[in-house]
Write a protein that holds these residues in place. Structure first.
Motif, PDB file in Angstrom:
ATOM      1  N   THR A   1      24.866  56.735  27.211  1.00 57.43           N
ATOM      2  CA  THR A   1      24.909  55.274  27.058  1.00 57.43           C
ATOM      3  C   THR A   1      25.288  54.653  28.392  1.00 57.43           C
ATOM      4  OG1 THR A   1      25.442  55.323  24.701  1.00 57.43           O
ATOM      5  CG2 THR A   1      26.133  53.370  25.936  1.00 57.43           C
ATOM      6  N   ALA A   2      24.384  53.816  28.922  1.00 58.94           N
ATOM      7  CA  ALA A   2      24.564  53.269  30.272  1.00 58.94           C
ATOM      8  C   ALA A   2      23.470  52.240  30.530  1.00 58.94           C
ATOM      9  CB  ALA A   2      24.483  54.377  31.322  1.00 58.94           C
ATOM     10  N   VAL A   3      23.563  51.589  31.681  1.00 59.94           N
ATOM     11  CA  VAL A   3      22.472  50.733  32.159  1.00 59.94           C
ATOM     12  C   VAL A   3      21.640  51.567  33.119  1.00 59.94           C
ATOM     13  CG1 VAL A   3      21.842  48.644  33.404  1.00 59.94           C
ATOM     14  CG2 VAL A   3      23.835  48.642  31.889  1.00 59.94           C
ATOM     15  N   TYR A   4      20.328  51.600  32.888  1.00 58.76           N
ATOM     16  CA  TYR A   4      19.413  52.397  33.694  1.00 58.76           C
ATOM     17  C   TYR A   4      18.578  51.483  34.573  1.00 58.76           C
ATOM     18  CZ  TYR A   4      20.732  56.479  31.043  1.00 58.76           C
ATOM     19  OH  TYR A   4      21.453  57.512  30.497  1.00 58.76           O
ATOM     20  N   TYR A   5      18.563  51.783  35.858  1.00 59.90           N
ATOM     21  CA  TYR A   5      17.865  50.961  36.831  1.00 59.90           C
ATOM     22  C   TYR A   5      16.654  51.709  37.389  1.00 59.90           C
ATOM     23  CZ  TYR A   5      22.264  48.312  37.054  1.00 59.90           C
ATOM     24  OH  TYR A   5      23.384  47.575  36.757  1.00 59.90           O
ATOM     25  N   CYS A   6      15.520  51.051  37.380  1.00 54.23           N
ATOM     26  CA  CYS A   6      14.302  51.547  38.007  1.00 54.23           C
ATOM     27  C   CYS A   6      14.105  50.761  39.295  1.00 54.23           C
ATOM     28  CB  CYS A   6      13.127  51.339  37.048  1.00 54.23           C
ATOM     29  SG  CYS A   6      11.491  51.594  37.753  1.00 54.23           S
ATOM     30  N   ILE A   7      13.944  51.452  40.390  1.00 55.25           N
ATOM     31  CA  ILE A   7      13.855  50.797  41.699  1.00 55.25           C
ATOM     32  C   ILE A   7      12.680  51.403  42.454  1.00 55.25           C
ATOM     33  CG2 ILE A   7      15.076  50.358  43.873  1.00 55.25           C
ATOM     34  CD1 ILE A   7      17.663  51.176  42.196  1.00 55.25           C
ATOM     35  N   VAL A   8      11.892  50.546  43.096  1.00 53.21           N
ATOM     36  CA  VAL A   8      10.867  51.085  43.989  1.00 53.21           C
ATOM     37  C   VAL A   8      11.259  50.721  45.406  1.00 53.21           C
ATOM     38  CG1 VAL A   8       9.033  51.095  42.286  1.00 53.21           C
ATOM     39  CG2 VAL A   8       9.368  49.073  43.694  1.00 53.21           C
ATOM     40  N   ARG A   9      11.038  51.634  46.302  1.00 52.57           N
ATOM     41  CA  ARG A   9      11.479  51.407  47.670  1.00 52.57           C
ATOM     42  C   ARG A   9      10.607  52.184  48.630  1.00 52.57           C
ATOM     43  NH1 ARG A   9      17.009  52.990  50.791  1.00 52.57           N
ATOM     44  NH2 ARG A   9      16.009  55.012  50.759  1.00 52.57           N
ATOM     45  N   VAL A  10      10.324  51.519  49.738  1.00 56.11           N
ATOM     46  CA  VAL A  10       9.596  52.208  50.796  1.00 56.11           C
ATOM     47  C   VAL A  10      10.551  53.179  51.458  1.00 56.11           C
ATOM     48  CG1 VAL A  10       8.354  51.936  52.965  1.00 56.11           C
ATOM     49  CG2 VAL A  10       8.130  50.217  51.171  1.00 56.11           C
ATOM     50  N   SER A  11      10.150  54.427  51.567  1.00 59.78           N
ATOM     51  CA  SER A  11      11.068  55.453  52.051  1.00 59.78           C
ATOM     52  C   SER A  11      11.560  55.172  53.462  1.00 59.78           C
ATOM     53  CB  SER A  11      10.375  56.820  52.022  1.00 59.78           C
ATOM     54  OG  SER A  11      11.202  57.791  52.604  1.00 59.78           O
ATOM     55  N   ASN A  12      10.696  54.624  54.308  1.00 57.16           N
ATOM     56  CA  ASN A  12      11.093  54.533  55.708  1.00 57.16           C
ATOM     57  C   ASN A  12      11.694  53.190  56.101  1.00 57.16           C
ATOM     58  OD1 ASN A  12       8.854  52.969  55.566  1.00 57.16           O
ATOM     59  ND2 ASN A  12       7.721  54.006  57.169  1.00 57.16           N
ATOM     60  N   THR A  13      12.105  52.391  55.116  1.00 56.72           N
ATOM     61  CA  THR A  13      12.791  51.150  55.486  1.00 56.72           C
ATOM     62  C   THR A  13      14.303  51.314  55.431  1.00 56.72           C
ATOM     63  OG1 THR A  13      12.712  50.307  53.233  1.00 56.72           O
ATOM     64  CG2 THR A  13      10.937  49.652  54.722  1.00 56.72           C
ATOM     65  N   GLY A  14      14.737  52.397  54.851  1.00 57.51           N
ATOM     66  CA  GLY A  14      16.172  52.656  54.807  1.00 57.51           C
ATOM     67  C   GLY A  14      16.941  51.585  54.073  1.00 57.51           C
ATOM     68  N   ASN A  15      18.211  51.493  54.438  1.00 55.39           N
ATOM     69  CA  ASN A  15      19.070  50.411  53.986  1.00 55.39           C
ATOM     70  C   ASN A  15      19.212  50.338  52.482  1.00 55.39           C
ATOM     71  OD1 ASN A  15      19.163  50.005  56.710  1.00 55.39           O
ATOM     72  ND2 ASN A  15      17.640  48.411  56.668  1.00 55.39           N
ATOM     73  N   GLN A  16      18.968  49.197  51.903  1.00 53.39           N
ATOM     74  CA  GLN A  16      19.480  49.026  50.573  1.00 53.39           C
ATOM     75  C   GLN A  16      18.495  49.365  49.461  1.00 53.39           C
ATOM     76  OE1 GLN A  16      20.002  44.573  50.812  1.00 53.39           O
ATOM     77  NE2 GLN A  16      19.510  44.818  48.674  1.00 53.39           N
ATOM     78  N   PHE A  17      19.089  49.606  48.301  1.00 52.98           N
ATOM     79  CA  PHE A  17      18.348  49.686  47.060  1.00 52.98           C
ATOM     80  C   PHE A  17      18.546  48.359  46.336  1.00 52.98           C
ATOM     81  CE2 PHE A  17      16.901  54.028  46.332  1.00 52.98           C
ATOM     82  CZ  PHE A  17      17.534  54.693  47.363  1.00 52.98           C
ATOM     83  N   TYR A  18      17.455  47.776  45.855  1.00 57.09           N
ATOM     84  CA  TYR A  18      17.542  46.530  45.110  1.00 57.09           C
ATOM     85  C   TYR A  18      17.699  46.836  43.626  1.00 57.09           C
ATOM     86  CZ  TYR A  18      16.263  43.895  49.260  1.00 57.09           C
ATOM     87  OH  TYR A  18      16.253  43.337  50.502  1.00 57.09           O
ATOM     88  N   PHE A  19      18.943  46.713  43.162  1.00 55.14           N
ATOM     89  CA  PHE A  19      19.229  46.925  41.751  1.00 55.14           C
ATOM     90  C   PHE A  19      19.044  45.618  41.007  1.00 55.14           C
ATOM     91  CE2 PHE A  19      21.375  51.100  41.368  1.00 55.14           C
ATOM     92  CZ  PHE A  19      21.470  51.436  42.704  1.00 55.14           C
ATOM     93  N   GLY A  20      18.190  45.603  40.000  1.00 54.35           N
ATOM     94  CA  GLY A  20      18.043  44.424  39.156  1.00 54.35           C
ATOM     95  C   GLY A  20      19.047  44.492  38.027  1.00 54.35           C
ATOM     96  N   THR A  21      18.640  44.059  36.837  1.00 54.10           N
ATOM     97  CA  THR A  21      19.564  44.077  35.697  1.00 54.10           C
ATOM     98  C   THR A  21      19.346  45.286  34.797  1.00 54.10           C
ATOM     99  OG1 THR A  21      18.085  42.559  34.562  1.00 54.10           O
ATOM    100  CG2 THR A  21      19.997  41.596  35.654  1.00 54.10           C
ATOM    101  N   GLY A  22      18.267  46.037  34.990  1.00 56.70           N
ATOM    102  CA  GLY A  22      18.080  47.314  34.321  1.00 56.70           C
ATOM    103  C   GLY A  22      17.891  47.246  32.818  1.00 56.70           C
ATOM    104  N   THR A  23      17.912  48.426  32.187  1.00 53.72           N
ATOM    105  CA  THR A  23      17.836  48.568  30.723  1.00 53.72           C
ATOM    106  C   THR A  23      19.151  49.118  30.219  1.00 53.72           C
ATOM    107  OG1 THR A  23      15.453  49.007  30.682  1.00 53.72           O
ATOM    108  CG2 THR A  23      16.748  49.779  28.793  1.00 53.72           C
ATOM    109  N   SER A  24      19.758  48.428  29.283  1.00 54.25           N
ATOM    110  CA  SER A  24      20.994  48.909  28.677  1.00 54.25           C
ATOM    111  C   SER A  24      20.622  49.836  27.522  1.00 54.25           C
ATOM    112  CB  SER A  24      21.826  47.736  28.169  1.00 54.25           C
ATOM    113  OG  SER A  24      23.008  48.207  27.550  1.00 54.25           O
ATOM    114  N   LEU A  25      20.861  51.127  27.700  1.00 52.69           N
ATOM    115  CA  LEU A  25      20.546  52.125  26.679  1.00 52.69           C
ATOM    116  C   LEU A  25      21.790  52.424  25.857  1.00 52.69           C
ATOM    117  CD1 LEU A  25      18.609  54.301  25.451  1.00 52.69           C
ATOM    118  CD2 LEU A  25      19.621  55.901  27.104  1.00 52.69           C
ATOM    119  N   THR A  26      21.670  52.308  24.549  1.00 51.62           N
ATOM    120  CA  THR A  26      22.758  52.674  23.653  1.00 51.62           C
ATOM    121  C   THR A  26      22.307  53.872  22.838  1.00 51.62           C
ATOM    122  OG1 THR A  26      23.505  50.388  23.472  1.00 51.62           O
ATOM    123  CG2 THR A  26      24.272  51.920  21.781  1.00 51.62           C
ATOM    124  N   VAL A  27      23.058  54.964  22.935  1.00 53.98           N
ATOM    125  CA  VAL A  27      22.772  56.153  22.127  1.00 53.98           C
ATOM    126  C   VAL A  27      23.620  56.072  20.868  1.00 53.98           C
ATOM    127  CG1 VAL A  27      22.783  58.660  22.038  1.00 53.98           C
ATOM    128  CG2 VAL A  27      22.233  57.476  24.183  1.00 53.98           C
TER     129      VAL A  27
END
Lengths: 111, 112
Positions: free
Chosen positions: A83-109
């Motif tokens: 049970t957690a919030v799951y984030y899917c992120i796409v990122r260009v490998s060679n830009t480094g720096n940050q991951f843009y986390f949105g609001t994700g999916t809240s999964l309840t088991v």
């Protein structure tokens, strides 16, 4: 970095597979798909990432469609601790720096 | 046991005071990052450092300062110039700027 769309919430029965979808229709050829999860009040935890091929590790499987416009994270046997919030992120490998986390999916088991 | 540690877990300060949040890693990672998370929202990048003695501003650097004197350590100072400092602060590190990031447990700062 491409934008991702995830459902805001999902439920899954304990012991069953949890399938978390992610749409990334504007993904570029050199962008990777990453998945993280965040349990309440903790730091995000890296799960898995991939470019084109399906990937599997001890935590989960990542299925990426052939056109790469969507992907699914699969937790094969969900437990209450998933049970957690799951984030899917796409990122260009060679830009480094940050991951843009949105609001994700809240999964309840559910027991 | 390798990992990232942040201390303290909870921090309370009065408005107008500067406060420094600690982040240490023993993963031998070159790159380190500071993010801020507000309730119900995603993470926003404050500062990052790709190598010792070098760091760059992220999207919301105003009111914050950092230093990177040692590879293992990347402390964040929240200054009195930060207008809304109450938030959950997360430190992360990665082997290099092109790799997945690993996060610490976070510090929850409350300023009243």
């Amino acid at each position: 970095d491409a934008k991702t769309t995830q459902p805001p919430s999902m439920d899954c029965a304990e012991g069953r597979a949890a399938n978390l979808p992610c749409n990334h229709s504007t993904i570029s050829g050199n962008e990777y798909v990453y998945w993280y999860r965040q349990i309440h009040s903790q730091g995000p935890q890296y799960i898995i990432h991939g470019l084109k091929n399906n990937e599997t590790n001890e935590m989960a499987s990542l299925i990426i469609t052939e056109d790469r416009k969507s992907s699914t994270l699969i937790l094969p046997h969900a437990t209450l601790r998933d049970t957690a919030v799951y984030y899917c992120i796409v990122r260009v490998s060679n830009t480094g720096n940050q991951f843009y986390f949105g609001t994700g999916t809240s999964l309840t088991v559910i027991p | 046991d390798g990992g990232i540690t942040q201390s303290p877990k909870y921090l309370f300060r009065k408005e107008g005071q500067n406060v420094t949040l600690s982040c240490e890693q023993n993963l031998n990672h070159d790159a380190m990052y500071w993010y801020r998370q507000d309730p119900g929202q995603g993470l926003r990048l404050i500062y990052y450092s790709q190598i010792v003695n070098d760091f760059q501003k992220g999207d919301i650097a105003e009111g914050y300062s950092v230093s990177r004197e040692k590879k293992e350590s990347f402390p964040l100072t929240v200054t009195s110039a930060q207008k809304n400092p109450t938030a959950f602060y997360l430190c992360a590190s990665s082997i290099g700027p092109f790799y997945e990031q690993y996060f610490g447990p976070g510090t929850r700062l409350t300023v009243t």
